[in-house]
Design an enzyme around this catalytic site. Sequence first.
Site, mmCIF file in Angstrom:
data_model
loop_
_atom_site.group_PDB
_atom_site.id
_atom_site.type_symbol
_atom_site.label_atom_id
_atom_site.label_comp_id
_atom_site.label_asym_id
_atom_site.label_seq_id
_atom_site.Cartn_x
_atom_site.Cartn_y
_atom_site.Cartn_z
ATOM 1 N N LEU A 157 0.829 -1.208 0.000
ATOM 2 C CA LEU A 157 0.000 0.000 0.000
ATOM 3 C C LEU A 157 0.864 1.260 0.000
ATOM 4 C CD1 LEU A 157 -2.808 -0.982 2.543
ATOM 5 C CD2 LEU A 157 -2.935 -0.969 0.041
ATOM 6 N N HIS A 203 6.571 -9.465 5.415
ATOM 7 C CA HIS A 203 6.474 -8.135 4.778
ATOM 8 C C HIS A 203 6.151 -7.062 5.835
ATOM 9 C CE1 HIS A 203 4.832 -5.556 1.303
ATOM 10 N NE2 HIS A 203 4.313 -4.970 2.359
ATOM 11 N N GLU A 204 5.234 -7.391 6.759
ATOM 12 C CA GLU A 204 4.822 -6.403 7.780
ATOM 13 C C GLU A 204 5.907 -6.187 8.830
ATOM 14 O OE1 GLU A 204 2.512 -4.819 6.794
ATOM 15 O OE2 GLU A 204 1.296 -6.173 5.580
ATOM 16 N N HIS A 219 8.326 -3.781 7.621
ATOM 17 C CA HIS A 219 7.900 -2.380 7.788
ATOM 18 C C HIS A 219 8.230 -1.877 9.199
ATOM 19 C CE1 HIS A 219 5.808 -1.282 4.113
ATOM 20 N NE2 HIS A 219 4.995 -2.327 4.159
HETATM 21 O O1 GNR Z 1 -2.160 -5.550 0.428
HETATM 22 C C1 GNR Z 1 -1.056 -6.082 0.397
HETATM 23 N N1 GNR Z 1 -0.861 -7.148 -0.413
HETATM 24 C C2 GNR Z 1 0.292 -7.924 -0.401
HETATM 25 C C3 GNR Z 1 0.490 -8.803 -1.446
HETATM 26 C C4 GNR Z 1 1.608 -9.600 -1.464
HETATM 27 C C5 GNR Z 1 2.524 -9.530 -0.458
HETATM 28 C C6 GNR Z 1 2.353 -8.651 0.589
HETATM 29 C C7 GNR Z 1 1.246 -7.858 0.619
HETATM 30 S S1 GNR Z 1 1.016 -6.757 1.950
HETATM 31 C C8 GNR Z 1 0.062 -5.514 1.167
HETATM 32 C C9 GNR Z 1 -0.388 -4.497 2.187
HETATM 33 C C10 GNR Z 1 0.831 -3.784 2.727
HETATM 34 O O2 GNR Z 1 1.454 -2.967 2.103
HETATM 35 N N2 GNR Z 1 1.252 -4.142 3.907
HETATM 36 O O3 GNR Z 1 2.356 -3.604 4.425
HETATM 37 NI NI NI Z 2 3.564 -3.028 2.717
#
Ligand code: GNR
Ligand code: NI
Length: 171
Positions: free
Chosen positions: A93, A134-135, A138
């Site tokens: 996002l 992924h989170e 962040h």
């Molecule tokens: O909405 C999101 N979809 C996604 C697709 C594949 C791998 C990771 C993600 S996370 C993302 C939302 C986001 O940015 N989370 O930090």
């Molecule tokens: Ni993300």
Amino acid sequence: MTILKVLHYPDKRLKSVAKPVLNFDKKLSKLADDMLETMYSEKGIGLAAVQVNVLQRVVVMDLSEEKNKPIIFINPEINRVSKEIREYNEGCLSVPGVYEKVQRPATVNLKYQRLDGKVVEYEADELLSVCIQHEIDHLEGVVFLDRLSRLKQEKIIKRLAKERKKQFIEV
Ligand code: GNR
Ligand code: NI
């Protein structure tokens, strides 16, 4: 509830490292609620507090088809990762319109706290494994683009700059 503003790459604030949550109070549950509302409104499957400029170790997620199974991860940590690596086409996002294959451990053993402070251990695989890695990135100030080759990063940065320029002319 409030929809929060999501920071967009290359905003430097996305490089901030979040601090552990110490107080499991009303304010924390309000933040989680607002983050969930923001994530749903932006059609995301996950959101980390750093993306909304809150430097707390809070992640929300909903991987369900019906968007009715929110999960809240407070202070998530990875205990162990699998040797097996998987590739997944990731989006973010905070980097709208960019999708790139990222390699990560296939499964991770997680520890996190719930909103009530209770510690939970969980073995994550498939999309949950991708998304929580992924989170947690962040929360450490890392965006998925940072995990690509320099060449790919440079190409994407150039493309984004070009798109911004084009937008500016159109307005
Ligand atoms: O909405 C999101 N979809 C996604 C697709 C594949 C791998 C990771 C993600 S996370 C993302 C939302 C986001 O940015 N989370 O930090
Ligand atoms: Ni993300």
